[in-house]
Scaffold this active site. Structure first.
Site, PDB file in Angstrom:
ATOM      1  N   SER A  21       0.806  -1.222   0.000  1.00  0.00           N
ATOM      2  CA  SER A  21       0.000   0.000   0.000  1.00  0.00           C
ATOM      3  C   SER A  21       0.844   1.278   0.000  1.00  0.00           C
ATOM      4  O   SER A  21       0.507   2.225  -0.734  1.00  0.00           O
ATOM      5  CB  SER A  21      -0.962   0.004   1.187  1.00  0.00           C
ATOM      6  OG  SER A  21      -1.926  -1.002   1.006  1.00  0.00           O
ATOM      7  N   THR A  66      -5.020  -3.404   7.518  1.00  0.00           N
ATOM      8  CA  THR A  66      -4.786  -4.748   7.025  1.00  0.00           C
ATOM      9  C   THR A  66      -4.736  -5.717   8.198  1.00  0.00           C
ATOM     10  O   THR A  66      -5.025  -5.344   9.345  1.00  0.00           O
ATOM     11  CB  THR A  66      -3.539  -4.792   6.098  1.00  0.00           C
ATOM     12  OG1 THR A  66      -3.457  -6.079   5.495  1.00  0.00           O
ATOM     13  CG2 THR A  66      -2.254  -4.472   6.834  1.00  0.00           C
ATOM     14  N   LYS A  70      -8.576  -5.891  10.635  1.00  0.00           N
ATOM     15  CA  LYS A  70      -9.725  -5.478   9.813  1.00  0.00           C
ATOM     16  C   LYS A  70     -11.068  -5.634  10.521  1.00  0.00           C
ATOM     17  O   LYS A  70     -11.998  -4.886  10.256  1.00  0.00           O
ATOM     18  CB  LYS A  70      -9.753  -6.300   8.516  1.00  0.00           C
ATOM     19  CG  LYS A  70      -8.712  -5.869   7.501  1.00  0.00           C
ATOM     20  CD  LYS A  70      -8.834  -6.751   6.260  1.00  0.00           C
ATOM     21  CE  LYS A  70      -8.187  -6.100   5.062  1.00  0.00           C
ATOM     22  NZ  LYS A  70      -8.457  -6.825   3.822  1.00  0.00           N
ATOM     23  N   ASP A 106     -12.608  -3.768  -0.637  1.00  0.00           N
ATOM     24  CA  ASP A 106     -12.082  -5.027  -1.198  1.00  0.00           C
ATOM     25  C   ASP A 106     -13.041  -5.658  -2.220  1.00  0.00           C
ATOM     26  O   ASP A 106     -12.618  -6.067  -3.302  1.00  0.00           O
ATOM     27  CB  ASP A 106     -11.805  -6.041  -0.081  1.00  0.00           C
ATOM     28  CG  ASP A 106     -10.499  -5.775   0.641  1.00  0.00           C
ATOM     29  OD1 ASP A 106      -9.595  -5.157   0.036  1.00  0.00           O
ATOM     30  OD2 ASP A 106     -10.372  -6.182   1.807  1.00  0.00           O
ATOM     31  N   GLY A 130     -13.057 -20.873  -1.048  1.00  0.00           N
ATOM     32  CA  GLY A 130     -12.563 -20.274   0.200  1.00  0.00           C
ATOM     33  C   GLY A 130     -13.712 -19.600   0.923  1.00  0.00           C
ATOM     34  O   GLY A 130     -14.729 -19.251   0.297  1.00  0.00           O
ATOM     35  N   ALA A 131     -13.563 -19.473   2.233  1.00  0.00           N
ATOM     36  CA  ALA A 131     -14.649 -18.865   3.011  1.00  0.00           C
ATOM     37  C   ALA A 131     -14.090 -17.949   4.098  1.00  0.00           C
ATOM     38  O   ALA A 131     -14.704 -17.763   5.143  1.00  0.00           O
ATOM     39  CB  ALA A 131     -15.531 -19.952   3.619  1.00  0.00           C
ATOM     40  N   GLY A 132     -12.909 -17.378   3.851  1.00  0.00           N
ATOM     41  CA  GLY A 132     -12.320 -16.444   4.806  1.00  0.00           C
ATOM     42  C   GLY A 132     -12.733 -15.008   4.479  1.00  0.00           C
ATOM     43  O   GLY A 132     -13.711 -14.781   3.758  1.00  0.00           O
ATOM     44  N   GLY A 133     -11.975 -14.052   4.999  1.00  0.00           N
ATOM     45  CA  GLY A 133     -12.311 -12.640   4.826  1.00  0.00           C
ATOM     46  C   GLY A 133     -12.324 -12.200   3.364  1.00  0.00           C
ATOM     47  O   GLY A 133     -13.218 -11.452   2.937  1.00  0.00           O
TER      48      GLY A 133
HETATM   49  P1  NDP Z   1      -8.303 -16.101   5.712  1.00  0.00           P
HETATM   50  O1  NDP Z   1      -7.219 -16.662   6.571  1.00  0.00           O
HETATM   51  O2  NDP Z   1      -9.396 -15.282   6.296  1.00  0.00           O
HETATM   52  O3  NDP Z   1      -9.039 -17.331   4.938  1.00  0.00           O
HETATM   53  C1  NDP Z   1      -8.316 -18.300   4.258  1.00  0.00           C
HETATM   54  C2  NDP Z   1      -9.300 -19.277   3.622  1.00  0.00           C
HETATM   55  O4  NDP Z   1      -8.544 -20.206   2.849  1.00  0.00           O
HETATM   56  C3  NDP Z   1     -10.112 -20.092   4.629  1.00  0.00           C
HETATM   57  O5  NDP Z   1     -11.392 -20.315   4.101  1.00  0.00           O
HETATM   58  C4  NDP Z   1      -9.296 -21.398   4.699  1.00  0.00           C
HETATM   59  O6  NDP Z   1     -10.029 -22.513   5.131  1.00  0.00           O
HETATM   60  C5  NDP Z   1      -8.922 -21.538   3.237  1.00  0.00           C
HETATM   61  N1  NDP Z   1      -7.817 -22.441   3.008  1.00  0.00           N
HETATM   62  C6  NDP Z   1      -6.550 -22.329   3.432  1.00  0.00           C
HETATM   63  N2  NDP Z   1      -5.813 -23.371   2.999  1.00  0.00           N
HETATM   64  C7  NDP Z   1      -6.653 -24.181   2.282  1.00  0.00           C
HETATM   65  C8  NDP Z   1      -6.495 -25.395   1.583  1.00  0.00           C
HETATM   66  N3  NDP Z   1      -5.324 -26.023   1.528  1.00  0.00           N
HETATM   67  N4  NDP Z   1      -7.567 -25.925   0.962  1.00  0.00           N
HETATM   68  C9  NDP Z   1      -8.767 -25.306   1.004  1.00  0.00           C
HETATM   69  N5  NDP Z   1      -8.989 -24.133   1.640  1.00  0.00           N
HETATM   70  C10 NDP Z   1      -7.933 -23.578   2.281  1.00  0.00           C
HETATM   71  O7  NDP Z   1      -7.555 -15.306   4.565  1.00  0.00           O
HETATM   72  P2  NDP Z   1      -8.177 -14.176   3.614  1.00  0.00           P
HETATM   73  O8  NDP Z   1      -9.534 -14.636   3.219  1.00  0.00           O
HETATM   74  O9  NDP Z   1      -8.019 -12.862   4.235  1.00  0.00           O
HETATM   75  O10 NDP Z   1      -7.195 -14.201   2.361  1.00  0.00           O
HETATM   76  C11 NDP Z   1      -7.110 -15.320   1.482  1.00  0.00           C
HETATM   77  C12 NDP Z   1      -6.052 -15.024   0.440  1.00  0.00           C
HETATM   78  O11 NDP Z   1      -6.513 -14.001  -0.422  1.00  0.00           O
HETATM   79  C13 NDP Z   1      -4.760 -14.515   1.070  1.00  0.00           C
HETATM   80  O12 NDP Z   1      -3.819 -15.545   1.037  1.00  0.00           O
HETATM   81  C14 NDP Z   1      -4.331 -13.332   0.242  1.00  0.00           C
HETATM   82  O13 NDP Z   1      -3.160 -13.645  -0.470  1.00  0.00           O
HETATM   83  C15 NDP Z   1      -5.456 -13.143  -0.750  1.00  0.00           C
HETATM   84  N6  NDP Z   1      -5.974 -11.777  -0.708  1.00  0.00           N
HETATM   85  C16 NDP Z   1      -5.787 -11.000  -1.815  1.00  0.00           C
HETATM   86  C17 NDP Z   1      -6.287  -9.723  -1.861  1.00  0.00           C
HETATM   87  C18 NDP Z   1      -6.068  -8.900  -3.082  1.00  0.00           C
HETATM   88  O14 NDP Z   1      -6.256  -7.681  -3.016  1.00  0.00           O
HETATM   89  N7  NDP Z   1      -5.703  -9.508  -4.198  1.00  0.00           N
HETATM   90  C19 NDP Z   1      -7.010  -9.142  -0.713  1.00  0.00           C
HETATM   91  C20 NDP Z   1      -7.142 -10.034   0.403  1.00  0.00           C
HETATM   92  C21 NDP Z   1      -6.626 -11.315   0.404  1.00  0.00           C
HETATM   93  P3  NDP Z   1     -10.044 -22.900   6.700  1.00  0.00           P
HETATM   94  O15 NDP Z   1     -10.903 -21.852   7.371  1.00  0.00           O
HETATM   95  O16 NDP Z   1     -10.652 -24.247   6.714  1.00  0.00           O
HETATM   96  O17 NDP Z   1      -8.632 -22.857   7.179  1.00  0.00           O
END
Ligand code: NDP
Length: 281
Positions: A21, A66, A70, A106, A130-133
């Site tokens: 950033s 970040t 967040k 985002d 994926g189901a994270g942030g």
């Molecule tokens: P989080 O830690 O919140 O979520 C990660 C997700 O990935 C969870 O759902 C996790 O599952 C899943 N996961 C991790 N490893 C595996 C696997 N081997 N198989 C299946 N699912 C998996 O991270 P964020 O959501 O914040 O970010 C995710 C990615 O997105 C980051 O690595 C980052 O690089 C990228 N990103 C890019 C942005 C951009 O501007 N381009 C902005 C924000 C993020 P579980 O909960 O089961 O562990």
């Protein structure tokens, strides 16, 4: 050169050294002729509240937020807008007089990065992995941009279910298990866009995770996006490119979320190409 009139802003995170950033915003400030500096602030979680008070007391223009702040930062702000409330996270803080207001760019950043590459979002059917942030922001942004259906696939189906049940959108939202091969194939075959929004691509040089995704079931007209931008060409994007599908890397979302934050800070559109070049370094 700074002067008494130089304004300031920055990103808070922990750690924050890796953040692109400062480079992206500094390049945009210079190109726009705005007298302001953009810094990186490493703020440990226990100092978050006092850091936010510091921003207010020292008259910051605005800030980006970040990991890992967040979500927790919301409690320290005067107001959190509807977008950030829906996403459940703030990535941008804007100052309005004495008030600090949280928003989130985002989801809209992803949508803009896709429309910038001429990917039609109106009526689109999307498979998000994926189901994270990042996935949550993506689902919100895609639905807000007109997607008709978003299927969320996670290795823990309950996480996908929680994500879709927590969002109220016009799009149809469906949760599936990433390990359910038949459901993944069906979702893939009926999707226009696959968004890889998990962190799995960060450590997938061997392509084991990419091989789990039903890239072979996507139609020839489909687009594959990976939000992970280090590496820039992930194994998922390589597999999609090998099939001749259109691919979009995560740098576009990074640049567009910054551009939309810049618009909130200064009320003007920044030079997107300048920001992109700075992000690539
Ligand atoms: P989080 O830690 O919140 O979520 C990660 C997700 O990935 C969870 O759902 C996790 O599952 C899943 N996961 C991790 N490893 C595996 C696997 N081997 N198989 C299946 N699912 C998996 O991270 P964020 O959501 O914040 O970010 C995710 C990615 O997105 C980051 O690595 C980052 O690089 C990228 N990103 C890019 C942005 C951009 O501007 N381009 C902005 C924000 C993020 P579980 O909960 O089961 O562990």
């Amino acid at each position: 050169m700074t002067s008494a009139g130089t304004r300031w802003l920055g990103v808070i995170g922990w750690p924050v050294e890796h953040s692109r950033s400062p480079a992206i915003h500094s390049a945009a400030l210079a190109a726009s002729g705005i007298d302001a500096v953009y810094l990186a602030f490493a703020v440990p979680p226990e100092r978050l509240g006092s850091a936010i008070e510091g921003l207010r007391a020292l008259g910051v223009v605005g800030a980006n937020v970040t990991l890992p702040h967040k979500e927790r930062v919301m409690a320290a702000l005067d107001e959190v807008d509807a977008t950030a409330r829906a996403i459940g996270a703030v990535n941008t803080i804007v100052r309005d007089g004495e008030r600090l207001i949280g928003t989130n760019t985002d989801g809209a950043g992803l949508a803009r990065s896709l429309s910038d590459s001429n990917v039609e979002l109106e009526g689109a059917r999307v498979l998000v992995v994926g189901a994270g942030g990042a996935a949550r922001a993506s689902v919100y942004g895609l639905a807000a941009a007109g997607a008709e259906r978003v299927v969320v696939a996670a290795r823990r189906k309950e996480a996908a279910e929680r994500l879709v049940s927590g969002l109220s959108t016009k799009a149809e939202l469906i949760a599936i298990d990433l390990n359910d091969e038949a459901a993944m194939r069906d979702a893939s075959a009926s999707s226009d866009i696959l968004v890889q929004a998990s962190s799995a691509s960060l450590h997938d040089a061997g392509g084991t995770f990419a091989a789990q995704l039903p890239i072979g079931s996507l139609r020839e007209s489909a687009t594959v996006v990976d939000l992970v931008y280090v590496p820039r060409e992930t194994a998922v994007l390589k597999a999609a490119a090998a099939r001749g599908l259109r691919t979009i890397d995560g740098l576009g979302m990074l640049v567009w979320q910054a551009a939309l934050a810049f618009e909130h800070f200064f009320g003007v559109s920044p030079p997107i190409d300048v920001m992109r070049r700075a992000a690539e370094r």
